[in-house]
Design a protein around this motif. Structure first.
Motif, PDB file in Angstrom:
ATOM      1  N   LYS A  38       5.218   7.244 -17.170  1.00 57.05           N
ATOM      2  CA  LYS A  38       6.524   7.907 -17.185  1.00 57.05           C
ATOM      3  C   LYS A  38       6.515   9.249 -16.457  1.00 57.05           C
ATOM      4  O   LYS A  38       7.204  10.191 -16.838  1.00 57.05           O
ATOM      5  CB  LYS A  38       7.030   8.103 -18.631  1.00 57.05           C
ATOM      6  CG  LYS A  38       6.986   6.859 -19.490  1.00 57.05           C
ATOM      7  CD  LYS A  38       7.731   5.693 -18.856  1.00 57.05           C
ATOM      8  CE  LYS A  38       7.673   4.448 -19.738  1.00 57.05           C
ATOM      9  NZ  LYS A  38       8.267   3.260 -19.076  1.00 57.05           N
ATOM     10  N   GLY A  39       5.710   9.317 -15.394  1.00 62.58           N
ATOM     11  CA  GLY A  39       5.724  10.490 -14.529  1.00 62.58           C
ATOM     12  C   GLY A  39       4.794  11.590 -14.996  1.00 62.58           C
ATOM     13  O   GLY A  39       4.646  11.838 -16.187  1.00 62.58           O
ATOM     14  N   HIS A  40       4.141  12.237 -14.024  1.00 63.98           N
ATOM     15  CA  HIS A  40       3.320  13.408 -14.340  1.00 63.98           C
ATOM     16  C   HIS A  40       3.032  14.187 -13.069  1.00 63.98           C
ATOM     17  O   HIS A  40       3.073  13.653 -11.960  1.00 63.98           O
ATOM     18  CB  HIS A  40       2.000  12.986 -15.009  1.00 63.98           C
ATOM     19  CG  HIS A  40       1.095  12.183 -14.132  1.00 63.98           C
ATOM     20  ND1 HIS A  40       1.205  10.814 -14.021  1.00 63.98           N
ATOM     21  CD2 HIS A  40       0.073  12.539 -13.327  1.00 63.98           C
ATOM     22  CE1 HIS A  40       0.286  10.350 -13.202  1.00 63.98           C
ATOM     23  NE2 HIS A  40      -0.418  11.369 -12.747  1.00 63.98           N
ATOM     24  N   ALA A  41       2.771  15.469 -13.254  1.00 62.61           N
ATOM     25  CA  ALA A  41       2.434  16.336 -12.129  1.00 62.61           C
ATOM     26  C   ALA A  41       0.996  16.072 -11.698  1.00 62.61           C
ATOM     27  O   ALA A  41       0.227  15.417 -12.395  1.00 62.61           O
ATOM     28  CB  ALA A  41       2.616  17.800 -12.524  1.00 62.61           C
ATOM     29  N   ARG A  42       0.621  16.600 -10.514  1.00 60.60           N
ATOM     30  CA  ARG A  42      -0.754  16.509 -10.028  1.00 60.60           C
ATOM     31  C   ARG A  42      -1.272  17.924  -9.757  1.00 60.60           C
ATOM     32  O   ARG A  42      -1.225  18.406  -8.628  1.00 60.60           O
ATOM     33  CB  ARG A  42      -0.834  15.639  -8.771  1.00 60.60           C
ATOM     34  CG  ARG A  42      -0.563  14.181  -9.032  1.00 60.60           C
ATOM     35  CD  ARG A  42      -1.127  13.285  -7.947  1.00 60.60           C
ATOM     36  NE  ARG A  42      -0.382  13.393  -6.703  1.00 60.60           N
ATOM     37  CZ  ARG A  42      -0.657  12.686  -5.600  1.00 60.60           C
ATOM     38  NH1 ARG A  42      -1.677  11.847  -5.591  1.00 60.60           N
ATOM     39  NH2 ARG A  42       0.063  12.818  -4.522  1.00 60.60           N
ATOM     40  N   PRO A  43      -1.769  18.602 -10.788  1.00 58.19           N
ATOM     41  CA  PRO A  43      -2.228  19.977 -10.591  1.00 58.19           C
ATOM     42  C   PRO A  43      -3.517  20.027  -9.780  1.00 58.19           C
ATOM     43  O   PRO A  43      -4.331  19.103  -9.806  1.00 58.19           O
ATOM     44  CB  PRO A  43      -2.464  20.467 -12.022  1.00 58.19           C
ATOM     45  CG  PRO A  43      -2.783  19.225 -12.789  1.00 58.19           C
ATOM     46  CD  PRO A  43      -1.934  18.146 -12.179  1.00 58.19           C
ATOM     47  N   THR A  44      -3.705  21.127  -9.059  1.00 54.30           N
ATOM     48  CA  THR A  44      -4.986  21.373  -8.412  1.00 54.30           C
ATOM     49  C   THR A  44      -6.011  21.774  -9.469  1.00 54.30           C
ATOM     50  O   THR A  44      -5.659  22.077 -10.621  1.00 54.30           O
ATOM     51  CB  THR A  44      -4.862  22.501  -7.386  1.00 54.30           C
ATOM     52  OG1 THR A  44      -4.525  23.724  -8.084  1.00 54.30           O
ATOM     53  CG2 THR A  44      -3.783  22.195  -6.350  1.00 54.30           C
ATOM     54  N   ILE A  45      -7.279  21.793  -9.084  1.00 53.00           N
ATOM     55  CA  ILE A  45      -8.308  22.168 -10.053  1.00 53.00           C
ATOM     56  C   ILE A  45      -8.133  23.614 -10.524  1.00 53.00           C
ATOM     57  O   ILE A  45      -8.245  23.877 -11.734  1.00 53.00           O
ATOM     58  CB  ILE A  45      -9.712  21.908  -9.482  1.00 53.00           C
ATOM     59  CG1 ILE A  45      -9.898  20.396  -9.268  1.00 53.00           C
ATOM     60  CG2 ILE A  45     -10.796  22.425 -10.424  1.00 53.00           C
ATOM     61  CD1 ILE A  45     -11.210  20.011  -8.621  1.00 53.00           C
ATOM     62  N   PRO A  46      -7.843  24.582  -9.654  1.00 51.93           N
ATOM     63  CA  PRO A  46      -7.569  25.932 -10.167  1.00 51.93           C
ATOM     64  C   PRO A  46      -6.393  25.964 -11.141  1.00 51.93           C
ATOM     65  O   PRO A  46      -6.416  26.715 -12.126  1.00 51.93           O
ATOM     66  CB  PRO A  46      -7.277  26.736  -8.898  1.00 51.93           C
ATOM     67  CG  PRO A  46      -8.047  26.033  -7.822  1.00 51.93           C
ATOM     68  CD  PRO A  46      -7.935  24.577  -8.178  1.00 51.93           C
ATOM     69  N   GLU A  47      -5.378  25.155 -10.896  1.00 57.00           N
ATOM     70  CA  GLU A  47      -4.254  25.094 -11.833  1.00 57.00           C
ATOM     71  C   GLU A  47      -4.687  24.478 -13.159  1.00 57.00           C
ATOM     72  O   GLU A  47      -4.225  24.914 -14.234  1.00 57.00           O
ATOM     73  CB  GLU A  47      -3.109  24.287 -11.215  1.00 57.00           C
ATOM     74  CG  GLU A  47      -2.410  25.017 -10.080  1.00 57.00           C
ATOM     75  CD  GLU A  47      -1.424  24.137  -9.324  1.00 57.00           C
ATOM     76  OE1 GLU A  47      -0.538  24.699  -8.654  1.00 57.00           O
ATOM     77  OE2 GLU A  47      -1.550  22.886  -9.393  1.00 57.00           O
ATOM     78  N   MET A  48      -5.565  23.494 -13.113  1.00 57.20           N
ATOM     79  CA  MET A  48      -6.112  22.931 -14.342  1.00 57.20           C
ATOM     80  C   MET A  48      -6.888  23.989 -15.118  1.00 57.20           C
ATOM     81  O   MET A  48      -6.770  24.099 -16.346  1.00 57.20           O
ATOM     82  CB  MET A  48      -7.025  21.748 -14.029  1.00 57.20           C
ATOM     83  CG  MET A  48      -6.307  20.542 -13.454  1.00 57.20           C
ATOM     84  SD  MET A  48      -7.432  19.212 -12.919  1.00 57.20           S
ATOM     85  CE  MET A  48      -8.084  18.660 -14.498  1.00 57.20           C
TER      86      MET A  48
END
Length: 287
Positions: A38-48
């Motif tokens: 049902k959809g999700h963002a794809r954060p970068t590793i620094p954002e994680m």
């Protein structure tokens, strides 16, 4: 990493996009996964790192190398490890090496542990199109065992390829945890994590983890409110020292997972074991 101050250790998160915007899955497979969850963002590793640091948590991070079966270039393990090293207060690097890469993959695995500090390896047998007990993969397990690293296997159904004709070529039979039982027999000192409630093989996963001393189960990929009752029962009793918190971030956020876990009938003394203590022991993290 100050383990004593951590609220939890999430042993199952995905690096889904590289620093240059390359995705870990082909557009077709990512689209199916996005629809399934049902959809999700794809954060970068620094954002994680920022996300988990804000919550006082640590997270194991990995991608999946399935180049042989999918033809889609992976995110470089070196990038994942280097990015985690830049955020070592909150991120723990795992890697993924496609077993089809043979001796080259074995050399890579050794280098990743010895030169990049990688702590474990993620396998997704259904996506990588191999059976966990195929001798083709055994040289890779051998070096992982020798170096004291961890092997984490996806088990059970997967959202990747769901709804795509032919499941995108993904064969669910490779995700049966009983196939990993052979690996636990043939590599008796290898630390193994069975990822996810292993639908439709939940009882098999519980049997393997109960029988084999170095096989653990992570609880990622499902909201706890949907856990099968036998999984909750074993987590509270026989497997209380071998069950690990995992979210499957970013497809499921730890915020949602933990909120639902709070409603689960888990004994007070077992709750911190699942959320942090078991993972800290397995990963060799010192207070």
């Amino acid at each position: 990493m100050n383990v004593a101050e951590l609220v939890a250790i999430d042993v199952h998160t995905h690096a889904e996009v590289s620093r240059d915007g390359h995705g870990s899955l082909s557009p077709e497979l990512f689209g199916a996964s996005k629809e399934y969850f049902k959809g999700h963002a794809r954060p970068t590793i620094p954002e994680m790192a920022a996300y988990y640091r804000e919550r006082g948590m640590a997270a194991v991070v990995f991608t999946v190398d399935a180049e042989h079966a999918t033809g889609h270039p992976r995110i470089a393990n070196e990038e994942v490890a280097e990015s985690c090293a830049e955020h070592a207060d909150t991120l723990i690097p795992f890697a993924s090496v496609d077993p089809w890469k043979g001796r080259a993959g074995v050399r890579e695995a050794r280098r990743l542990v010895e030169e990049y500090g990688v702590r474990g390896f993620k396998f997704h047998p259904a996506l990588q199109d191999f059976s966990p007990n195929d001798p083709m993969a055994y040289p890779l397990y051998e070096v992982i065992e020798e170096l004291g690293a961890i092997a984490l296997f996806h088990t059970g159904q997967t959202g990747i390829g769901a709804g795509v004709p032919g499941g995108g070529g993904i064969r669910l039979k490779h995700a049966d945890p009983m196939l990993v039982d052979d690996v636990a027999v043939d590599f008796p000192e290898l630390r193994i994590i069975l990822a996810h409630p292993s639908f439709p093989w939940q009882d098999e996963a519980l049997a393997v983890a109960t029988h084999k001393p170095y096989v653990y189960i992570d609880l990622s990929g499902w909201s706890p409110k949907y856990f099968p009752p036998q999984l909750v029962r074993y987590a509270n009793t026989l497997l209380k020292e071998k069950v690990l918190f995992g979210s499957d971030y970013p497809v499921i956020t730890p915020d949602r997972w933990l909120a639902d876990f709070d409603e689960l009938e888990i004994k007070p003394e077992v709750r911190p074991m699942i959320l942090k203590d078991n993972a800290a022991h397995l990963l060799g993290l010192k207070p």
